[in-house]
Design a protein around this motif. Structure first.
Motif, short mmCIF file in Angstrom:
data_model
loop_
_atom_site.label_atom_id
_atom_site.label_comp_id
_atom_site.label_asym_id
_atom_site.label_seq_id
_atom_site.Cartn_x
_atom_site.Cartn_y
_atom_site.Cartn_z
N VAL A 75 1.01 -1.17 -0.17
CA VAL A 75 -0.18 0.05 0.06
C VAL A 75 0.96 1.17 0.10
CG1 VAL A 75 -1.60 1.18 1.14
CG2 VAL A 75 -1.59 -1.37 1.41
N ASN A 76 0.97 2.02 -1.04
CA ASN A 76 1.59 3.36 -1.23
C ASN A 76 0.90 4.58 -1.10
OD1 ASN A 76 3.82 1.50 -1.55
ND2 ASN A 76 3.53 1.46 -3.89
N ALA A 77 1.63 5.55 -0.97
CA ALA A 77 0.77 6.99 -0.70
C ALA A 77 1.61 7.97 -1.27
CB ALA A 77 0.12 7.44 0.42
N LYS A 78 1.58 7.96 -2.63
CA LYS A 78 2.83 9.07 -3.28
C LYS A 78 2.35 10.29 -3.04
CE LYS A 78 4.78 5.74 -6.34
NZ LYS A 78 5.02 5.41 -7.92
N LEU A 79 2.87 11.63 -3.35
CA LEU A 79 2.55 12.78 -3.17
C LEU A 79 1.39 13.20 -3.73
CD1 LEU A 79 3.04 15.69 -2.05
CD2 LEU A 79 4.38 15.94 -3.84
N VAL A 80 0.96 12.73 -5.17
CA VAL A 80 -0.15 13.04 -5.93
C VAL A 80 -1.37 12.34 -5.04
CG1 VAL A 80 0.23 11.33 -7.67
CG2 VAL A 80 -1.18 13.46 -8.24
N GLN A 81 -1.10 10.99 -4.75
CA GLN A 81 -2.52 10.59 -4.05
C GLN A 81 -2.85 10.85 -2.72
OE1 GLN A 81 0.21 7.35 -5.21
NE2 GLN A 81 -1.14 6.60 -6.60
N GLY A 97 -6.25 12.43 -0.90
CA GLY A 97 -6.48 11.61 0.19
C GLY A 97 -6.72 10.07 -0.12
N LEU A 98 -5.89 9.59 -1.38
CA LEU A 98 -5.99 8.31 -1.77
C LEU A 98 -4.80 7.37 -1.45
CD1 LEU A 98 -7.70 9.26 -5.19
CD2 LEU A 98 -8.84 8.36 -3.24
N VAL A 99 -4.70 6.01 -2.02
CA VAL A 99 -3.60 5.38 -1.90
C VAL A 99 -3.52 4.43 -3.09
CG1 VAL A 99 -3.63 5.25 0.73
CG2 VAL A 99 -4.94 3.49 -0.49
N GLU A 100 -2.41 3.79 -3.37
CA GLU A 100 -2.21 2.78 -4.32
C GLU A 100 -2.03 1.32 -3.52
OE1 GLU A 100 0.94 2.04 -8.13
OE2 GLU A 100 1.80 2.83 -6.23
N LEU A 101 -2.72 0.41 -4.35
CA LEU A 101 -2.67 -0.82 -3.95
C LEU A 101 -1.97 -1.58 -5.00
CD1 LEU A 101 -3.70 -2.95 -1.67
CD2 LEU A 101 -5.71 -3.49 -3.12
N ARG A 102 -0.96 -2.50 -4.54
CA ARG A 102 -0.21 -3.24 -5.67
C ARG A 102 -0.16 -4.41 -4.90
NH1 ARG A 102 6.42 -2.13 -6.95
NH2 ARG A 102 6.41 -3.36 -4.90
N ILE A 103 -0.52 -5.57 -5.78
CA ILE A 103 -0.66 -7.07 -5.33
C ILE A 103 0.41 -7.73 -6.20
CG2 ILE A 103 -2.34 -9.05 -5.32
CD1 ILE A 103 -4.65 -7.08 -5.32
N GLU A 104 1.14 -8.51 -5.59
CA GLU A 104 2.18 -9.30 -6.13
C GLU A 104 1.54 -10.98 -6.04
OE1 GLU A 104 5.05 -8.81 -7.74
OE2 GLU A 104 5.52 -6.87 -7.07
N THR A 105 1.50 -11.56 -7.31
CA THR A 105 0.93 -13.07 -7.33
C THR A 105 1.97 -14.00 -7.70
OG1 THR A 105 0.05 -12.63 -9.71
CG2 THR A 105 -1.51 -11.86 -7.53
N THR A 137 -9.56 4.71 -1.96
CA THR A 137 -9.67 5.48 -0.74
C THR A 137 -9.03 4.30 0.22
OG1 THR A 137 -11.85 4.34 -0.13
CG2 THR A 137 -11.81 6.56 -1.27
N LYS A 138 -8.56 4.94 1.42
CA LYS A 138 -7.73 4.17 2.50
C LYS A 138 -8.68 3.18 2.75
CE LYS A 138 -5.00 8.01 3.73
NZ LYS A 138 -4.58 8.88 4.85
N GLU A 139 -10.04 3.23 3.04
CA GLU A 139 -10.84 2.13 3.60
C GLU A 139 -10.95 1.03 2.54
OE1 GLU A 139 -11.45 6.08 5.53
OE2 GLU A 139 -11.51 5.29 3.50
N GLU A 140 -11.23 1.54 1.30
CA GLU A 140 -11.30 0.32 0.09
C GLU A 140 -10.17 -0.42 0.11
OE1 GLU A 140 -13.34 -1.55 -3.14
OE2 GLU A 140 -13.75 -0.34 -1.18
N ALA A 141 -8.93 0.30 0.07
CA ALA A 141 -7.58 -0.54 0.03
C ALA A 141 -7.43 -1.48 1.29
CB ALA A 141 -6.64 0.43 0.01
N GLN A 142 -7.82 -1.13 2.27
CA GLN A 142 -7.76 -1.81 3.70
C GLN A 142 -8.47 -2.97 3.61
OE1 GLN A 142 -5.43 -1.22 6.05
NE2 GLN A 142 -6.13 -3.06 6.92
N ARG A 143 -9.90 -2.83 3.05
CA ARG A 143 -10.82 -3.72 2.77
C ARG A 143 -10.28 -4.86 1.98
NH1 ARG A 143 -15.36 -5.36 -0.45
NH2 ARG A 143 -14.87 -3.77 -1.97
N ILE A 144 -9.66 -4.55 0.77
CA ILE A 144 -9.14 -5.55 -0.28
C ILE A 144 -8.04 -6.15 0.54
CG2 ILE A 144 -8.06 -5.70 -2.37
CD1 ILE A 144 -9.73 -3.49 -3.35
#
Length: 502
Positions: free
Chosen positions: A101-107, A111-119, A134-141
């Motif tokens: 879970v990343n939050a770069k400056l533009v995100q 008030g958003l985050v980036e979610l990256r999934i390695e499989t 949103t932080k809540e959606e990323a946390q839910r996933i």
């Protein structure tokens, strides 16, 4: 899959900026080499090209946002992309290696985050990203897809049993002991980088060279936008000021680049800390752009201990881990576990975070006859080029003075090379610029090779190479020109079915 969800509309702008970042080299090339007097409708051709690039990048961002939908169904993330050519991808919980879970400056602005999934087993697409949640959606996933510790243990146990059948036998009982040991302590443990070590790491960062080069490119283009009279006057002033002024100017640029390097490193790795909770490592870092990576210790396949050139004299090292997921491009697809710490502190730190690798490796040096091959590999290509320069270029003979430096560095590579092993681990030590120690658990080795070229056969030498699972597919680590006997000995250590055949 029903209609699903789209990302936040800010994904359009975020994707647009990401495209521009990837095209920065193109923009620099246009400004440096694309200066032309050609015009279309009174508009300079260069600006038309730049405008087209911006429009295409913006449309690309909109298209990705509009055509991508996702839906979380139980323990499975379903993704649909495309309009004409539609593509569906399903990510099941048991295939998830790591979630970042990343939050770069533009995100952070939105008030958003980036979610990256390695499989695992993702073929050409081992990574999936949602860049505006949103932080809540990323946390839910994250909570739904992150495999619980019990599931992680079961998955790893199945993989271990399969590999045990292929390789050997006494390892099964040993691996069972390791699993029990890893479950003993589920309390949280924390390691903090701290601001003192952060400043030391920033001051000895190797990025100063790149930043100095970038500043030089920028400064070289400034005259293009200034009146010619100003440029000539400035040039005359520098020439008349003498050699010492020129040296001072260069040092000032390097000092400025160093300051930028310190600031950049501090912002990137500020507040760095690792929390071990059960079998999971939670790595957090960043002042402006934050990153939160959750990595299971079950996925760690190797540990690299790096002795950087500027830090090694002060007894500092850095630690990277290779794992099935979690690596980043700026860290050579590895995961930075410890940015900097004292060498004598390392056993305690590794004992807290990854006890399996809290060892004190002992290395056997490579034979003296190996130095000739190290010297040839490093110095021979340059010697040929230097010889050509000496022949065709005035004062080209000055390039020959670099050859003794290369021979000395080849000697350093030869002296630092070594190999060793215990009952459960293999250790390799080598040097390119920095000294690198690789610790690989025997049960994590995917392939073990001992190679001998015709010259190595003549000299009684061999190259040992091991491969482990890493972020995309795998990584290999090699030690060149150890003795033939040591190569066969290590191969026999790995394979119980080994039969000597040379």
């Amino acid at each position: 899959m029903n209609n699903g969800k789209r990302q936040h509309p800010a994904a359009i702008f975020i994707s647009f900026l990401s495209n521009l970042k990837e095209l920065i080299i193109t923009f620099i090339a246009v400004f440096i080499f694309g200066q032309t007097t050609m015009e279309i409708g009174g508009i300079p051709f260069t600006w038309i090209v730049i405008t087209l690039i911006l429009v295409v990048s913006l449309f690309s961002g909109w298209y990705r946002w509009f055509t991508l939908r996702y839906e979380l169904v139980g323990k499975e993330l379903q993704i649909r992309r495309g309009i004409i050519i539609k593509k569906n991808r399903y990510i099941r919980q048991e295939r998830v290696q790591s979630i970042d879970v990343n939050a770069k400056l533009v995100q952070r602005i939105f008030g958003l985050v980036e979610l990256r999934i390695e499989t695992a087993g993702g073929g050409g697409e081992p990574e999936f990203r949602l860049i505006a949640l949103t932080k809540e959606e990323a946390q839910r996933i994250r909570n739904e897809l992150l495999v619980p510790e019990t599931s992680s243990i079961n998955v790893e146990t199945e993989e271990t049993e399969q590999s045990s059948e292929e390789v050997s036998t006494p390892e099964t009982a040993e691996e069972g002991v390791e699993e029990e040991r890893s479950e003993e302590d589920l309390d949280e443990k924390r390691w903090d980088l701290g601001w003192g070590r952060l400043i030391v790491a920033a001051m000895t960062s190797s990025s100063i060279g790149f930043i100095a080069l970038l500043l030089a490119v920028i400064v070289s283009q400034i005259p293009e936008f200034l009146p010619e009279a100003w440029v000539l006057e400035t040039f005359d002033f520098i020439i008349q000021s003498g050699f010492m002024f020129l040296v001072s100017l260069v040092l000032s640029v390097l000092l400025f680049a160093w300051a930028i390097s310190i600031l950049r490193f501090s912002l990137k790795y500020g507040y760095f800390h690792v929390i071990k909770s059960g079998r999971d490592l939670n790595i957090r870092r960043g002042v402006i752009e934050t990153r939160h990576l959750t990595l299971s210790t079950d996925r760690i396949t190797a540990v690299r201990i790096i002795h950087p050139l500027l830090r090694a004299p002060f007894g500092y090292v850095s630690v990277y881990v290779e794992s099935a997921g979690g690596g980043s491009k700026d860290e050579d697809l590895s995961t930075l576990l410890i940015p900097i710490c004292k060498k004598d502190e390392l056993p305690a730190v590794l004992g807290m975070l990854i006890p399996e690798y809290a060892v004190d490796p002992t290395y056997e040096s490579i034979p003296a006859r190996s130095y000739f091959r190290y010297a040839i590999r490093l110095a021979l290509p340059y010697t040929i080029v230097a010889g050509v320069f000496t022949w065709i270029v005035p004062f080209g003979w000055l390039t020959l003075f670099v050859i003794p430096i290369l021979l000395f560095w080849a000697y350093m590579q030869y002296k630092d090379a070594g190999i060793g092993y215990s009952e459960t681990q293999l250790w390799l030590r080598s040097r390119q610029l920095a000294v690198s120690e690789v610790l690989v658990a025997k049960r994590r080795i995917q392939a073990f090779d001992v190679r001998r070229s015709p010259i190595q056969r003549w000299r009684g030498l061999s190259t040992v190479e091991v491969s482990v699972l890493s972020t995309l597919s795998g990584k290999s680590f090699a030690l060149h020109d150890t003795s033939k006997q040591k190569g066969w000995e290590c191969l026999g250590w790995y394979s119980y079915q080994y039969q000597r055949n040379n």
